[in-house]
Design a protein around this motif. Structure first.
Motif, PDB file in Angstrom:
ATOM      1  N   PHE A   1      33.208  38.237  54.786  1.00  9.02           N
ATOM      2  CA  PHE A   1      33.808  37.589  53.620  1.00  9.02           C
ATOM      3  C   PHE A   1      33.295  38.222  52.336  1.00  9.02           C
ATOM      4  N   ARG A   2      31.978  38.481  52.243  1.00  9.58           N
ATOM      5  CA  ARG A   2      31.413  39.084  51.031  1.00  9.58           C
ATOM      6  C   ARG A   2      31.998  40.472  50.798  1.00  9.58           C
ATOM      7  N   ARG A   3      32.190  41.240  51.868  1.00  6.88           N
ATOM      8  CA  ARG A   3      32.786  42.576  51.737  1.00  6.88           C
ATOM      9  C   ARG A   3      34.222  42.467  51.250  1.00  6.88           C
ATOM     10  N   GLU A   4      34.975  41.553  51.819  1.00  8.48           N
ATOM     11  CA  GLU A   4      36.365  41.352  51.403  1.00  8.48           C
ATOM     12  C   GLU A   4      36.442  40.942  49.931  1.00  8.48           C
ATOM     13  N   ALA A   5      35.536  40.080  49.493  1.00  8.77           N
ATOM     14  CA  ALA A   5      35.516  39.638  48.093  1.00  8.77           C
ATOM     15  C   ALA A   5      35.204  40.820  47.173  1.00  8.77           C
ATOM     16  N   ARG A   6      34.272  41.687  47.564  1.00 11.30           N
ATOM     17  CA  ARG A   6      33.955  42.871  46.748  1.00 11.30           C
ATOM     18  C   ARG A   6      35.160  43.800  46.650  1.00 11.30           C
ATOM     19  N   LEU A   7      35.883  43.974  47.760  1.00  8.84           N
ATOM     20  CA  LEU A   7      37.068  44.831  47.743  1.00  8.84           C
ATOM     21  C   LEU A   7      38.168  44.234  46.870  1.00  8.84           C
ATOM     22  N   ARG A   8      38.366  42.919  46.968  1.00  6.12           N
ATOM     23  CA  ARG A   8      39.365  42.274  46.108  1.00  6.12           C
ATOM     24  C   ARG A   8      38.991  42.443  44.637  1.00  6.12           C
ATOM     25  N   GLU A   9      37.708  42.259  44.320  1.00  4.79           N
ATOM     26  CA  GLU A   9      37.267  42.430  42.940  1.00  4.79           C
ATOM     27  C   GLU A   9      37.496  43.865  42.471  1.00  4.79           C
ATOM     28  N   ALA A  10      37.161  44.843  43.300  1.00  5.01           N
ATOM     29  CA  ALA A  10      37.368  46.252  42.928  1.00  5.01           C
ATOM     30  C   ALA A  10      38.847  46.537  42.670  1.00  5.01           C
ATOM     31  N   ASP A  11      39.725  46.014  43.528  1.00  2.00           N
ATOM     32  CA  ASP A  11      41.168  46.208  43.335  1.00  2.00           C
ATOM     33  C   ASP A  11      41.628  45.601  42.014  1.00  2.00           C
ATOM     34  N   LEU A  12      41.171  44.388  41.717  1.00  6.15           N
ATOM     35  CA  LEU A  12      41.572  43.728  40.476  1.00  6.15           C
ATOM     36  C   LEU A  12      41.058  44.476  39.247  1.00  6.15           C
ATOM     37  N   LEU A  13      39.814  44.940  39.294  1.00  6.84           N
ATOM     38  CA  LEU A  13      39.270  45.705  38.178  1.00  6.84           C
ATOM     39  C   LEU A  13      40.062  46.993  37.961  1.00  6.84           C
ATOM     40  N   GLN A  14      40.432  47.636  39.054  1.00  7.65           N
ATOM     41  CA  GLN A  14      41.221  48.863  38.956  1.00  7.65           C
ATOM     42  C   GLN A  14      42.594  48.593  38.323  1.00  7.65           C
ATOM     43  N   LEU A  15      43.123  47.397  38.544  1.00  5.47           N
ATOM     44  CA  LEU A  15      44.409  47.028  37.965  1.00  5.47           C
ATOM     45  C   LEU A  15      44.273  46.527  36.516  1.00  5.47           C
ATOM     46  N   GLY A  16      43.046  46.517  35.998  1.00  7.04           N
ATOM     47  CA  GLY A  16      42.829  46.111  34.618  1.00  7.04           C
ATOM     48  C   GLY A  16      42.620  44.623  34.404  1.00  7.04           C
ATOM     49  N   TRP A  17      42.265  43.902  35.454  1.00  8.42           N
ATOM     50  CA  TRP A  17      42.042  42.472  35.353  1.00  8.42           C
ATOM     51  C   TRP A  17      40.571  42.191  35.049  1.00  8.42           C
ATOM     52  N   ILE A  18      40.329  41.088  34.361  1.00  4.87           N
ATOM     53  CA  ILE A  18      38.982  40.544  34.228  1.00  4.87           C
ATOM     54  C   ILE A  18      38.784  39.637  35.432  1.00  4.87           C
ATOM     55  N   VAL A  19      37.656  39.776  36.120  1.00  2.00           N
ATOM     56  CA  VAL A  19      37.401  38.991  37.326  1.00  2.00           C
ATOM     57  C   VAL A  19      36.243  38.028  37.081  1.00  2.00           C
ATOM     58  N   LEU A  20      36.496  36.759  37.339  1.00  2.00           N
ATOM     59  CA  LEU A  20      35.468  35.720  37.259  1.00  2.00           C
ATOM     60  C   LEU A  20      35.282  35.140  38.652  1.00  2.00           C
ATOM     61  N   HIS A  21      34.110  34.593  38.889  1.00  2.00           N
ATOM     62  CA  HIS A  21      33.825  33.966  40.180  1.00  2.00           C
ATOM     63  C   HIS A  21      33.570  32.485  39.953  1.00  2.00           C
ATOM     64  N   LEU A  22      34.206  31.667  40.762  1.00  2.00           N
ATOM     65  CA  LEU A  22      34.049  30.212  40.699  1.00  2.00           C
ATOM     66  C   LEU A  22      33.372  29.752  41.979  1.00  2.00           C
ATOM     67  N   SER A  23      32.334  28.930  41.819  1.00  2.00           N
ATOM     68  CA  SER A  23      31.596  28.446  42.979  1.00  2.00           C
ATOM     69  C   SER A  23      31.508  26.930  42.961  1.00  2.00           C
ATOM     70  N   LEU A  24      31.036  26.400  44.056  1.00  2.00           N
ATOM     71  CA  LEU A  24      30.839  24.955  44.162  1.00  2.00           C
ATOM     72  C   LEU A  24      29.873  24.460  43.080  1.00  2.00           C
TER      73      LEU A  24
END
Length: 153
Positions: free
Chosen positions: A106-129
């Motif tokens: 899951f952590r690897r998948e989250a890092r890959l999703r974040e990398a994809d979003l950053l490459q697309l020019g998105w700001i990425v925030l993380h929301l936790s419990l």
């Protein structure tokens, strides 16, 4: 809770709004019936879990506009998309839910999703419990990201 009773992950048979209201109306008068009716008509049957309801309420109570949930974006690689848990497409702000699992996969998948979003020019925030329990820090970061996007426009 109501979202879950009507949603796809209901543990028992899914219930409609009408069924839930009829069941609540059968008994003797009870305090809070008007609030139950309001909550019932605000409930969304397409919510996959109770945590989504809590997150939706979190945004509402924080005075933050509701995000688009589970937005799929095309990446630069044909046929490959990235899922944004909660998105503000007009300002390209993506929020990833980080408490779903603590597994290495899951952590690897989250890092890959974040990398994809950053490459697309998105700001990425993380929301936790923890953010749901104490929202001030997350809300401040979200508002700063929103101001950054407005200033860049």
């Amino acid at each position: 809770m109501l979202d879950h009773l009507m949603g796809p992950a209901a543990q028992h048979r899914r219930r409609s709004r009408d069924e839930i209201w009829r069941f609540a109306s059968i008994g003797a008068p009870m305090p809070g019936k008007a609030r139950l009716r309001q909550a019932l008509w605000r409930a969304r049957p397409d919510v996959p879990s109770g945590i989504h309801t809590r997150i939706r309420r979190f945004f509402h109570l924080a005075g933050v506009p509701p995000p688009v949930e589970n937005l799929s974006l095309a990446t630069d690689i044909p046929g490959i998309s990235v899922m944004v848990d909660f998105a503000y497409p007009e300002s390209r702000i993506g929020i990833l839910w980080t408490d779903s699992s603590n597994s290495p996969r899951f952590r690897r998948e989250a890092r890959l999703r974040e990398a994809d979003l950053l490459q697309l020019g998105w700001i990425v925030l993380h929301l936790s419990l923890a953010d749901l329990d104490d929202p001030q820090g997350f809300v401040a970061v979200f508002r700063a990201a929103s101001r950054t996007r407005r200033a860049a426009a």
